[in-house]
Design a protein around this motif. Structure first.
Motif, PDB file in Angstrom:
ATOM      1  N   PRO A  85       0.812  -1.221   0.000  1.00  0.00           N
ATOM      2  CA  PRO A  85       0.000   0.000   0.000  1.00  0.00           C
ATOM      3  C   PRO A  85       0.848   1.275   0.000  1.00  0.00           C
ATOM      4  CG  PRO A  85      -0.356  -1.306   2.000  1.00  0.00           C
ATOM      5  CD  PRO A  85       0.499  -2.108   1.120  1.00  0.00           C
ATOM      6  N   ASP A  86       2.005   1.233   0.670  1.00  0.00           N
ATOM      7  CA  ASP A  86       2.852   2.426   0.702  1.00  0.00           C
ATOM      8  C   ASP A  86       3.403   2.734  -0.685  1.00  0.00           C
ATOM      9  OD1 ASP A  86       2.345   2.398   3.334  1.00  0.00           O
ATOM     10  OD2 ASP A  86       4.316   1.629   3.951  1.00  0.00           O
ATOM     11  N   GLU A  87       3.843   1.681  -1.344  1.00  0.00           N
ATOM     12  CA  GLU A  87       4.409   1.844  -2.680  1.00  0.00           C
ATOM     13  C   GLU A  87       3.331   2.380  -3.643  1.00  0.00           C
ATOM     14  OE1 GLU A  87       7.307   1.664  -3.881  1.00  0.00           O
ATOM     15  OE2 GLU A  87       7.006   1.454  -6.048  1.00  0.00           O
ATOM     16  N   ILE A  88       2.116   1.810  -3.525  1.00  0.00           N
ATOM     17  CA  ILE A  88       1.022   2.265  -4.388  1.00  0.00           C
ATOM     18  C   ILE A  88       0.759   3.751  -4.154  1.00  0.00           C
ATOM     19  CG2 ILE A  88      -1.469   2.082  -4.779  1.00  0.00           C
ATOM     20  CD1 ILE A  88      -1.268  -0.875  -4.469  1.00  0.00           C
ATOM     21  N   GLU A  89       0.676   4.102  -2.876  1.00  0.00           N
ATOM     22  CA  GLU A  89       0.378   5.497  -2.550  1.00  0.00           C
ATOM     23  C   GLU A  89       1.444   6.428  -3.120  1.00  0.00           C
ATOM     24  OE1 GLU A  89      -0.396   8.121   1.437  1.00  0.00           O
ATOM     25  OE2 GLU A  89      -0.493   5.940   1.615  1.00  0.00           O
ATOM     26  N   LYS A  90       2.697   5.975  -3.010  1.00  0.00           N
ATOM     27  CA  LYS A  90       3.811   6.795  -3.503  1.00  0.00           C
ATOM     28  C   LYS A  90       3.697   6.995  -5.009  1.00  0.00           C
ATOM     29  CE  LYS A  90       8.284   5.708  -3.281  1.00  0.00           C
ATOM     30  NZ  LYS A  90       9.239   4.667  -2.811  1.00  0.00           N
ATOM     31  N   ARG A  91       3.414   5.890  -5.715  1.00  0.00           N
ATOM     32  CA  ARG A  91       3.363   5.989  -7.178  1.00  0.00           C
ATOM     33  C   ARG A  91       2.165   6.818  -7.620  1.00  0.00           C
ATOM     34  NH1 ARG A  91       5.400   0.616  -9.697  1.00  0.00           N
ATOM     35  NH2 ARG A  91       4.123   1.201 -11.477  1.00  0.00           N
ATOM     36  N   VAL A  92       1.037   6.668  -6.916  1.00  0.00           N
ATOM     37  CA  VAL A  92      -0.139   7.463  -7.256  1.00  0.00           C
ATOM     38  C   VAL A  92       0.180   8.947  -7.078  1.00  0.00           C
ATOM     39  CG1 VAL A  92      -2.486   8.066  -6.533  1.00  0.00           C
ATOM     40  CG2 VAL A  92      -1.837   5.673  -6.748  1.00  0.00           C
ATOM     41  N   LYS A  93       0.848   9.259  -5.960  1.00  0.00           N
ATOM     42  CA  LYS A  93       1.170  10.648  -5.668  1.00  0.00           C
ATOM     43  C   LYS A  93       2.092  11.221  -6.745  1.00  0.00           C
ATOM     44  CE  LYS A  93       2.470  13.357  -1.599  1.00  0.00           C
ATOM     45  NZ  LYS A  93       3.881  13.691  -1.860  1.00  0.00           N
ATOM     46  N   LYS A  94       3.071  10.404  -7.131  1.00  0.00           N
ATOM     47  CA  LYS A  94       4.027  10.878  -8.138  1.00  0.00           C
ATOM     48  C   LYS A  94       3.333  11.133  -9.476  1.00  0.00           C
ATOM     49  CE  LYS A  94       8.145   9.143  -9.321  1.00  0.00           C
ATOM     50  NZ  LYS A  94       9.090   8.011  -9.376  1.00  0.00           N
ATOM     51  N   SER A  95       2.403  10.230  -9.818  1.00  0.00           N
ATOM     52  CA  SER A  95       1.780  10.431 -11.128  1.00  0.00           C
ATOM     53  C   SER A  95       0.761  11.571 -11.081  1.00  0.00           C
ATOM     54  CB  SER A  95       1.159   9.131 -11.641  1.00  0.00           C
ATOM     55  OG  SER A  95      -0.005   8.850 -10.958  1.00  0.00           O
ATOM     56  N   LEU A  96       0.202  11.833  -9.902  1.00  0.00           N
ATOM     57  CA  LEU A  96      -0.661  13.019  -9.778  1.00  0.00           C
ATOM     58  C   LEU A  96       0.169  14.287  -9.961  1.00  0.00           C
ATOM     59  CD1 LEU A  96      -3.042  12.072  -6.845  1.00  0.00           C
ATOM     60  CD2 LEU A  96      -3.711  12.666  -9.163  1.00  0.00           C
ATOM     61  N   GLU A  97       1.407  14.240  -9.453  1.00  0.00           N
ATOM     62  CA  GLU A  97       2.291  15.395  -9.649  1.00  0.00           C
ATOM     63  C   GLU A  97       2.601  15.581 -11.117  1.00  0.00           C
ATOM     64  OE1 GLU A  97       5.800  14.823  -7.252  1.00  0.00           O
ATOM     65  OE2 GLU A  97       4.558  14.759  -5.439  1.00  0.00           O
ATOM     66  N   LEU A  98       2.849  14.454 -11.792  1.00  0.00           N
ATOM     67  CA  LEU A  98       3.198  14.519 -13.207  1.00  0.00           C
ATOM     68  C   LEU A  98       2.134  15.268 -14.005  1.00  0.00           C
ATOM     69  CD1 LEU A  98       5.196  13.376 -15.445  1.00  0.00           C
ATOM     70  CD2 LEU A  98       3.523  11.554 -15.738  1.00  0.00           C
ATOM     71  N   VAL A  99       0.857  15.028 -13.656  1.00  0.00           N
ATOM     72  CA  VAL A  99      -0.213  15.682 -14.417  1.00  0.00           C
ATOM     73  C   VAL A  99      -0.799  16.874 -13.649  1.00  0.00           C
ATOM     74  CG1 VAL A  99      -0.805  13.626 -15.715  1.00  0.00           C
ATOM     75  CG2 VAL A  99      -1.931  14.048 -13.536  1.00  0.00           C
ATOM     76  N   GLN A 100      -0.132  17.268 -12.591  1.00  0.00           N
ATOM     77  CA  GLN A 100      -0.508  18.451 -11.820  1.00  0.00           C
ATOM     78  C   GLN A 100      -1.939  18.403 -11.299  1.00  0.00           C
ATOM     79  OE1 GLN A 100       0.399  21.484 -14.622  1.00  0.00           O
ATOM     80  NE2 GLN A 100       2.531  20.851 -14.722  1.00  0.00           N
ATOM     81  N   LEU A 101      -2.271  17.272 -10.665  1.00  0.00           N
ATOM     82  CA  LEU A 101      -3.624  17.135 -10.119  1.00  0.00           C
ATOM     83  C   LEU A 101      -3.579  16.755  -8.638  1.00  0.00           C
ATOM     84  CD1 LEU A 101      -5.567  15.271 -12.944  1.00  0.00           C
ATOM     85  CD2 LEU A 101      -5.962  17.593 -12.162  1.00  0.00           C
ATOM     86  N   GLU A 102      -2.487  17.120  -7.954  1.00  0.00           N
ATOM     87  CA  GLU A 102      -2.330  16.710  -6.549  1.00  0.00           C
ATOM     88  C   GLU A 102      -3.547  17.101  -5.721  1.00  0.00           C
ATOM     89  OE1 GLU A 102      -0.183  18.523  -8.365  1.00  0.00           O
ATOM     90  OE2 GLU A 102       1.838  18.461  -7.533  1.00  0.00           O
ATOM     91  N   ALA A 103      -4.132  18.249  -6.030  1.00  0.00           N
ATOM     92  CA  ALA A 103      -5.218  18.765  -5.197  1.00  0.00           C
ATOM     93  C   ALA A 103      -6.542  18.053  -5.444  1.00  0.00           C
ATOM     94  CB  ALA A 103      -5.379  20.262  -5.435  1.00  0.00           C
ATOM     95  N   PHE A 104      -6.586  17.185  -6.467  1.00  0.00           N
ATOM     96  CA  PHE A 104      -7.879  16.626  -6.872  1.00  0.00           C
ATOM     97  C   PHE A 104      -8.017  15.138  -6.566  1.00  0.00           C
ATOM     98  CE2 PHE A 104      -7.073  20.358  -9.395  1.00  0.00           C
ATOM     99  CZ  PHE A 104      -8.282  21.008  -9.368  1.00  0.00           C
ATOM    100  N   ALA A 105      -7.092  14.616  -5.755  1.00  0.00           N
ATOM    101  CA  ALA A 105      -7.044  13.171  -5.532  1.00  0.00           C
ATOM    102  C   ALA A 105      -8.359  12.602  -5.030  1.00  0.00           C
ATOM    103  CB  ALA A 105      -5.922  12.836  -4.559  1.00  0.00           C
ATOM    104  N   GLU A 106      -9.097  13.375  -4.231  1.00  0.00           N
ATOM    105  CA  GLU A 106     -10.313  12.853  -3.617  1.00  0.00           C
ATOM    106  C   GLU A 106     -11.566  13.095  -4.446  1.00  0.00           C
ATOM    107  OE1 GLU A 106     -10.131  11.044  -0.830  1.00  0.00           O
ATOM    108  OE2 GLU A 106      -7.955  11.338  -0.974  1.00  0.00           O
ATOM    109  N   ARG A 107     -11.410  13.818  -5.539  1.00  0.00           N
ATOM    110  CA  ARG A 107     -12.605  14.116  -6.347  1.00  0.00           C
ATOM    111  C   ARG A 107     -13.051  12.884  -7.137  1.00  0.00           C
ATOM    112  NH1 ARG A 107     -12.953  19.784  -8.392  1.00  0.00           N
ATOM    113  NH2 ARG A 107     -12.349  21.061  -6.606  1.00  0.00           N
TER     114      ARG A 107
END
Lengths: 304, 377, 277
Positions: free
Chosen positions: B125-147
């Motif tokens: 789960p930690d690795e998944i969370e890390k990769r999800v976070k990184k790819s959200l950064e890549l597309v500049q959507l960090e603020a929208f994770a919960e939408r």
């Protein structure tokens, strides 16, 4: 002429609209809603040897006063007499079992039809609906011939040597379940199909593409997305199944007790209209919850 | 058309020693007797931004879906990095797809959508969370994770779809009309963003599109498809400058076709006798092989110069006189239709330099021999 | 489980479900040609039960009443259901809409036994108050219209939801008044749905036992009531023959109704395909 534009009253335009709504509205209030109120009223009366066979609630006392008599004895009766309680319980159980098995049988079928190409969906759906169009009574009756001791199933199994004496599969709880699942299956398949068909199937491909195997795609995508269809189908089966009369009467045994049969017998055999009305009121109260859920669901999630 | 954008020196297809990453060999796919993909072979190289371009029903989407594994070819083979794709189900393939309407799961939020594909890979789960976070950064959507998807704009949804596919670290990313659901302004901005992301992650992109401008602007190479066949593969400039058939010439951009027989040819150029033009048309190509054949000379409107007949101000290998018939003002340029004495209407595009011609004005048009390209099919 | 196995399981389950739906229908048709009185024991092929049926006055009279009731109720339900479906899909929000859609749709699921007793008590109360209606065909028809309307409304509403509202707006824009829009544009477009709604209402009415048992009078015994009184006593070869005839009758109507639209659909698609190919 002045340059000021003149605006007509929007009311004049909507008179036709009003009339269009009013006609069917009036019909349903008269023939569907009002009758419930009358049932509720008569449930508070007592039986009498008269036409109609119940005491009026409002009458004139000897001294000329207007008297309103409300009997709650009927309600006391159906809540204390174990026959009614058992009947309610077994009707609910019948309906619940019917929901579970129609869902298990209907989901694969609905999914199969919805996953066919457009030109096959209509004929397949037609195939599911055809039995629904043909006489319900006759189809339930046909099961007697299939299930009875010297019926199709038992004769075949004996002939094959699988069993040596007939299975008891008629006039018991099993045959009631079988008949109900059979009769209500189309009611489950239709809403399931219509939700599955509307589902965006590229979502399944997307899940597949992201590495999910079929079982996981089903569990995490198909199933949650078809949940509104499952809810709608379950309610469409459950609500009428609770009040089912014909199937338990034809396929059930002597100990099969349902609320439908209880009402029928009070009305036709005992001619006790007030008690029959009370049974009906209690059944409606029981179904108000599921009916409201269905109504809400049809209004919102049901048709996205 | 920004044909220079992708000139970053990456041309593995020109190097015989480099092996292609993705091989499509003689692939055929029919549906109910309709041949959707007809004997297609393509080599696509690592790091390419490859476009399949064509109109609707040309077979480009079917080809893409065969790469993803949603359709299986009747004949032919497909391999990636030496791996036979046809043995694999979609969920086993190292390719991922970005769907045309994004196909985001409506019942999951953005983070769950992106994590969906990772949960098959046996990651913690930690690795998944890390990769999800990184790819959200890549597309500049960090603020929208919960939408949920329905709380996002079209452009945001598109970026979630991209992140969801890229987070799996595919060897090849398939994009099905990735920009078609966006409006024009956003589409242009997103083109550059897609290219930048592709350069960052270094993944091979294969894009299906019907929009030639999009294909020209973004691709290293383009395969133009028609009726299930690939009819030309090449860099954007190659396809624009040297269309191999009339279909491509007219499909990509706008072009004038001057028809006639090849009458004179040699290493220093050829001449085509074009009655509509009012005389021979010189081209720089050596058309010896087509001597005597009927060909069309294609000339792009922007390569034709235009001047008032009475103030003849340029020299050109091919010159004709005519009359301005139609004018379209496009802002950055002007589009004229000039009628020649033969009746032929020639499209001429002129940069908006403040010199305007009016209808029925006599003009002289001309183009150099190097501007024309002979098309024999 | 891999993709091929799950696909096989899916097909197998679907076939099973379809067999389950058709088993009783097939068995009743087969046994209707059985000569034996013993219904489930096959002796030899015979059409004698069909002949017996033709001489059973009780059944013939009941059949005539049932068909008359079904025709009247289906007509009424189609008119009312078209109104209701149109209102639900085209009128947007109006005061009392929630109650209205509840009233229209509730008969779809309301147990028949409830509708039966409540409608009867209404008729009894009305008759006591204003001397109308007597319990006969007219009360059956009114009760049937009430529950069958819901089915017509659903069919009409779903057809209307497929039709682009802008077609109706275009008609209005071209000068058609609301009634003209409805009769010249909307109605022709939903005509197939009206047809299947009518047939659905017809077969539901023809089939109804529970509600009819409550609201019918002594002179208006319908076919299902006769069948029910006979089958409660056990199997009856004449009922097999009657069942087979009803299945044939309704089956033919249903087939014509739906296959017409299916074939039209197929032809239409082929035309589009050839046009684009």
């Amino acid at each position: 002429m002045s340059g000021e534009p003149i605006f007509s009253n929007a009311q004049t335009r909507s008179f036709g609209r009003f009339l269009t709504v009013a006609i069917p509205y009036a019909w349903f209030i008269t023939f569907f809603l009002a009758p419930f109120l009358i049932v509720a009223k008569i449930s508070l009366s007592t039986a009498a040897t008269a036409i109609p066979p119940y005491e009026p609630l409002v009458g004139w006392a000897d001294d000329g006063a207007l008297v309103l008599t409300l009997h709650i004895a009927n309600y006391k009766l159906i809540f204390s007499d174990s026959v009614y309680l058992i009947a309610y319980a077994s009707s609910l159980r019948n309906a619940a079992v019917t929901v579970i098995f129609t869902l298990l049988l209907g989901y694969p079928l609905a999914y199969f039809i919805a996953s066919r190409s457009a030109k096959w969906r209509a004929p397949l759906l037609m195939l599911v609906m055809m039995p629904f169009w043909t006489s319900f009574l006759i189809r339930v009756y046909a099961w007697i011939g299939i299930l009875k001791p010297n019926g199709v199933i038992n004769s075949t199994l004996i002939w094959l040597g699988v069993i040596d004496k007939p299975l008891e599969i008629l006039n018991n709880q099993f045959s009631v379940y079988l008949g109900m699942v059979y009769a209500y299956l189309p009611f489950m398949v239709l809403p399931l199909y219509s939700h599955l068909e509307k589902m965006d199937w590229s979502l399944l491909e997307a899940a597949n593409d992201l590495g999910a195997r079929p079982a996981r795609v089903f569990r995490e995508v198909t199933l949650p997305l078809s949940m509104p269809g499952i809810v709608a189908g379950s309610l469409l089966v459950f609500i009428p199944a609770v009040g089912e009369y014909i199937i338990p009467t034809l396929l059930g045994g002597p100990d099969t007790l349902t609320i439908g049969a209880a009402l029928w017998n009070e009305f036709f055999s005992n001619h006790d209209w007030p008690v029959a009305s009370t049974v009906a009121v209690a059944l409606v109260v029981l179904l108000v919850g599921p009916l409201m859920i269905l109504q809400r669901q049809q209004g919102t999630g049901g048709h996205p | 058309m920004n044909v220079l954008l992708r000139e970053d020196g990456l041309q593995p297809w020109a190097d015989k020693k480099v092996a292609p990453q993705l091989c499509i060999r003689n692939v055929v796919k029919t549906f109910d007797g309709f041949t959707a993909v007809n004997d297609v072979s393509l080599d696509i190289y690592r790091g390419e931004f490859f476009s399949l371009l064509g109109g609707s029903g040309c077979g480009k989407t079917t080809l893409l879906r065969m790469l993803a594994g949603f359709e299986f070819p009747d004949r032919g083979g497909i391999s990636v990095d030496g791996l036979d794709l046809l043995k694999l189900q979609p969920y086993e393939r190292p390719l991922n797809m970005m769907f045309q309407n994004y196909a985001l799961f409506p019942h999951m939020n953005v983070a769950k959508n992106i994590a969906f594909g990772l949960r098959n890979e046996g990651l913690g789960p930690d690795e998944i969370e890390k990769r999800v976070k990184k790819s959200l950064e890549l597309v500049q959507l960090e603020a929208f994770a919960e939408r949920k998807p329905n709380q996002l704009s079209g452009g945001q949804r598109q970026r979630v779809a991209l992140a969801r596919a890229l987070v799996k670290r595919p060897t090849v990313l398939l994009l099905d009309e990735p920009l078609s659901a966006l409006d024009k302004k956003l589409r242009e901005a997103t083109q550059f963003e897609l290219i930048n992301i592709q350069k960052q992650v270094g993944v091979t992109f294969i894009m299906v599109t019907h929009d030639q401008d999009e294909a020209m602007a973004m691709s290293t190479r383009i395969a133009v498809m028609d009726k299930g066949r690939v009819i030309q593969v090449g860099e954007p400039r190659e396809i624009y400058e040297y269309p191999r058939s009339r279909f491509i010439a007219t499909f990509i951009g706008s072009i004038n076709l001057l028809e006639g027989p090849v009458v004179d040819c040699g290493a220093d150029g050829s001449r085509v006798d074009c009655a509509q033009w009012g005389g021979p048309v010189r081209v720089a190509q050596d058309l010896t092989a087509l001597s005597g054949h009927h060909v069309a000379i294609g000339v792009r409107p922007e390569k034709i110069r235009l001047a008032r007949a009475d103030e003849f101000a340029f020299t050109a290998d091919n010159i004709a006189d005519g009359v301005v018939k139609e004018i379209a003002y496009l802002g950055d340029s002007m589009l004229y239709r000039v009628q020649l004495p033969s009746g032929l209407l020639v499209k001429v595009a002129a940069q908006n330099l403040g010199v305007w011609f009016s209808a029925d004005e006599p003009v002289r048009i001309g183009f150099d021999a190097s501007a024309g390209v002979a098309i024999d099919k | 489980m891999n993709a091929a196995q799950s696909r096989f399981l899916l097909v197998a389950m679907s076939v099973l479900a379809l067999l389950f739906l058709y088993a009783p229908i097939v068995s009743i048709v087969i046994y209707s040609f059985n000569e034996s009185q013993l219904v489930t024991v096959w002796s030899r092929f015979s059409t004698k039960w069909y002949a017996a049926l033709l001489h059973d006055d009780q059944i013939l009279r009941a059949a005539r009443i049932s068909i008359e009731v079904a025709l009247l109720s289906a007509t009424g339900a189609t008119v009312l259901g078209t109104f209701a479906g149109y209102i639900l899909s085209r009128f947007g929000r109006f005061p009392g809409r929630t109650l209205f859609s509840g009233l229209v749709m509730a008969p779809l699921v309301m147990p028949e036994i409830i509708m039966g007793i409540s409608t009867l008590l209404l008729f009894v109360a009305l008759e006591a108050a204003i001397g109308w209606p007597h319990r006969d065909i007219q009360t059956i028809v009114m009760a049937h219209i009430t529950f069958a309307t819901a089915f017509v409304a659903v069919v009409v509403q779903s057809r209307l939801s497929e039709i682009d509202v802008s077609i109706e707006e275009a008609a209005a824009d071209l000068g058609a008044r609301p009634l003209q829009v409805f009769f010249l544009v909307t109605l022709p477009l939903i005509a197939p749905a009206l047809m299947s709604g009518f047939l659905l209402a017809f077969s539901l009415s023809l089939d109804d036992l529970v509600i009819t048992s409550f609201v019918s009078g002594p002179s208006s015994t319908t076919l299902p009531m006769v069948i029910f009184s006979k089958v409660r006593l056990g199997l009856n070869p004449e009922i097999n023959a009657l069942g087979a005839l009803i299945i044939l009758f309704v089956g033919v109507i249903a087939t014509i109704a739906t296959f017409r639209t299916i074939f039209a659909d197929w032809r239409g698609k082929r035309k589009v395909e050839t046009a684009t190919a």
